[in-house]
Design a protein around this motif. Sequence first.
Motif, mmCIF file in Angstrom:
data_model
loop_
_atom_site.group_PDB
_atom_site.id
_atom_site.type_symbol
_atom_site.label_atom_id
_atom_site.label_comp_id
_atom_site.label_asym_id
_atom_site.label_seq_id
_atom_site.Cartn_x
_atom_site.Cartn_y
_atom_site.Cartn_z
ATOM 1 N N SER A 189 -8.063 -2.729 -2.969
ATOM 2 C CA SER A 189 -9.133 -1.766 -3.221
ATOM 3 C C SER A 189 -9.087 -1.308 -4.680
ATOM 4 O O SER A 189 -8.068 -1.476 -5.381
ATOM 5 C CB SER A 189 -8.945 -0.545 -2.318
ATOM 6 O OG SER A 189 -7.729 0.095 -2.666
ATOM 7 N N GLU A 190 -10.173 -0.695 -5.101
ATOM 8 C CA GLU A 190 -10.236 -0.178 -6.471
ATOM 9 C C GLU A 190 -9.170 0.903 -6.671
ATOM 10 O O GLU A 190 -8.489 0.932 -7.703
ATOM 11 C CB GLU A 190 -11.636 0.392 -6.721
ATOM 12 C CG GLU A 190 -11.886 0.686 -8.164
ATOM 13 C CD GLU A 190 -13.358 0.899 -8.459
ATOM 14 O OE1 GLU A 190 -14.174 0.973 -7.510
ATOM 15 O OE2 GLU A 190 -13.684 0.996 -9.643
ATOM 16 N N ASP A 191 -9.005 1.783 -5.673
ATOM 17 C CA ASP A 191 -8.007 2.866 -5.787
ATOM 18 C C ASP A 191 -6.608 2.300 -5.981
ATOM 19 O O ASP A 191 -5.838 2.765 -6.818
ATOM 20 C CB ASP A 191 -7.979 3.723 -4.504
ATOM 21 C CG ASP A 191 -9.178 4.637 -4.430
ATOM 22 O OD1 ASP A 191 -9.960 4.656 -5.406
ATOM 23 O OD2 ASP A 191 -9.342 5.315 -3.394
ATOM 24 N N TRP A 192 -6.292 1.287 -5.192
ATOM 25 C CA TRP A 192 -4.940 0.712 -5.272
ATOM 26 C C TRP A 192 -4.737 0.049 -6.639
ATOM 27 O O TRP A 192 -3.680 0.211 -7.261
ATOM 28 C CB TRP A 192 -4.736 -0.296 -4.138
ATOM 29 C CG TRP A 192 -3.332 -0.832 -4.097
ATOM 30 C CD1 TRP A 192 -2.259 -0.274 -3.467
ATOM 31 C CD2 TRP A 192 -2.844 -2.015 -4.764
ATOM 32 N NE1 TRP A 192 -1.136 -1.043 -3.689
ATOM 33 C CE2 TRP A 192 -1.467 -2.114 -4.476
ATOM 34 C CE3 TRP A 192 -3.437 -2.992 -5.563
ATOM 35 C CZ2 TRP A 192 -0.671 -3.157 -4.955
ATOM 36 C CZ3 TRP A 192 -2.644 -4.026 -6.050
ATOM 37 C CH2 TRP A 192 -1.283 -4.096 -5.744
ATOM 38 N N GLU A 221 -6.207 0.754 -9.430
ATOM 39 C CA GLU A 221 -6.070 1.815 -10.448
ATOM 40 C C GLU A 221 -4.640 2.337 -10.475
ATOM 41 O O GLU A 221 -4.061 2.540 -11.541
ATOM 42 C CB GLU A 221 -6.993 2.996 -10.092
ATOM 43 C CG GLU A 221 -8.397 2.837 -10.634
ATOM 44 C CD GLU A 221 -9.326 3.964 -10.165
ATOM 45 O OE1 GLU A 221 -10.525 3.722 -10.181
ATOM 46 O OE2 GLU A 221 -8.818 5.043 -9.788
ATOM 47 N N ARG A 222 -4.101 2.550 -9.285
ATOM 48 C CA ARG A 222 -2.730 3.069 -9.178
ATOM 49 C C ARG A 222 -1.745 2.067 -9.773
ATOM 50 O O ARG A 222 -0.847 2.425 -10.534
ATOM 51 C CB ARG A 222 -2.428 3.306 -7.687
ATOM 52 C CG ARG A 222 -1.478 4.422 -7.393
ATOM 53 C CD ARG A 222 -1.750 5.067 -6.035
ATOM 54 N NE ARG A 222 -1.854 4.171 -4.904
ATOM 55 C CZ ARG A 222 -0.830 3.593 -4.281
ATOM 56 N NH1 ARG A 222 0.411 3.785 -4.700
ATOM 57 N NH2 ARG A 222 -1.019 2.811 -3.236
ATOM 58 N N THR A 237 0.834 -1.210 0.000
ATOM 59 C CA THR A 237 0.000 0.000 0.000
ATOM 60 C C THR A 237 0.867 1.258 0.000
ATOM 61 O O THR A 237 0.378 2.329 -0.330
ATOM 62 C CB THR A 237 -0.957 0.065 1.211
ATOM 63 O OG1 THR A 237 -0.186 0.155 2.414
ATOM 64 C CG2 THR A 237 -1.862 -1.140 1.274
ATOM 65 N N ASP A 281 -12.324 -4.223 4.452
ATOM 66 C CA ASP A 281 -10.952 -3.721 4.314
ATOM 67 C C ASP A 281 -9.960 -4.826 4.667
ATOM 68 O O ASP A 281 -9.942 -5.316 5.789
ATOM 69 C CB ASP A 281 -10.771 -2.517 5.249
ATOM 70 C CG ASP A 281 -9.454 -1.799 5.000
ATOM 71 O OD1 ASP A 281 -8.537 -2.407 4.388
ATOM 72 O OD2 ASP A 281 -9.327 -0.646 5.426
ATOM 73 N N SER A 332 -13.055 -8.143 -8.324
ATOM 74 C CA SER A 332 -11.683 -7.739 -8.692
ATOM 75 C C SER A 332 -11.349 -8.029 -10.156
ATOM 76 O O SER A 332 -10.705 -7.212 -10.811
ATOM 77 C CB SER A 332 -10.654 -8.401 -7.772
ATOM 78 O OG SER A 332 -10.602 -9.788 -7.992
ATOM 79 N N GLY A 363 -7.835 -0.693 2.000
ATOM 80 C CA GLY A 363 -9.099 0.038 1.850
ATOM 81 C C GLY A 363 -10.161 -0.963 1.447
ATOM 82 O O GLY A 363 -9.878 -2.169 1.369
#
Length: 278
Positions: free
Chosen positions: A138-141, A143-144, A114, A189, A200, A193
């Motif tokens: 998580s979706e944010d991770w 995406e990154r 993370t 979580d 997924s 997140g």
Amino acid sequence: MSGFAADWLALREPVDHASRNPAQAARMRAHFAEREALTIVDLGCGTGSNLRGLAGELPPRQRWHLIDGDPALLERARKDLADWAETARPSGDGLELHRDGRVIEVRFECADLTVRDLDFADVGAELVTAAALFDLVSEDWLERLVARLAARKLPIYAVLNYDGEAEWLPAAPLDGRVIAAFNRHQRGDKGFGPALGPASSEALAQLLRQHGYTYGAGTSPWVLGPAHAALIRALTDGFATAAGEIEPARRAEFAAWAQARATAETVRIGHRDIFAHA
Ligand SMILES: C[S@@+](CC[C@H](N)C(=O)[O-])C[C@H]1O[C@@H](n2cnc3c(N)ncnc32)[C@H](O)[C@@H]1O
């Protein structure tokens, strides 16, 4: 500690290896078929199962960079990989392994994904892989991660992502309720997140499309029978425990369910594999 027991990972390893989607494995193999050497990064490597499952599909000289946040699992990986190899010797702070005519350099990195940089240029990554990890993120991770990998046009091989499909046969009345609660738990979580859980693979596929990757996806279910009694018992208990955290009032009912369902004739747990290249 990550909460993933080495014994649980050992129990699932042979089934994980046998369950991989053959078409995606073939696409991945073909993509690197002309290569003499390859550097691979394995995210959330645990005890090194993904390396043991993939080494035979990849070029003769391999350099693996194994990353996990749990130092105890990395220590176990070092031992299990040395045991798995025909010969193993220390190399730098890692290992040099020989098996089936392949020379496999392994490095171990204890890092929290993370916060770690996700471009992996520092370790010369040419393929990024992860087994049984992306349903935790998580979706944010994600995406990154995909944005960083796309910027370097790195191939991605993501296997054994739980897809929300689970079945105990013959069926019993409470199965659906336990599975629904378990799937809700999967969205909690897990350190990254709110987890993508069963979503997924679809989320990864969408990100790959956005970033112009060519990708293929296929199912890689566990199909378990009497030969997998210990794994069935452990995963059935795991489903009931997680479901009980979502519906505490039904804990005892779910525990009784686990007791009865641990001897089901067949258990099917759905996963998906994706191989993508730029
Ligand atoms: C389900 S296990 C899969 C292990 C291995 N890939 C396998 O197939 O056996 C998930 C792994 O991800 C690791 N992990 C979870 N969260 C992490 C994080 N934030 N940073 C690094 N590793 C993490 C855990 O320690 C665990 O080894």
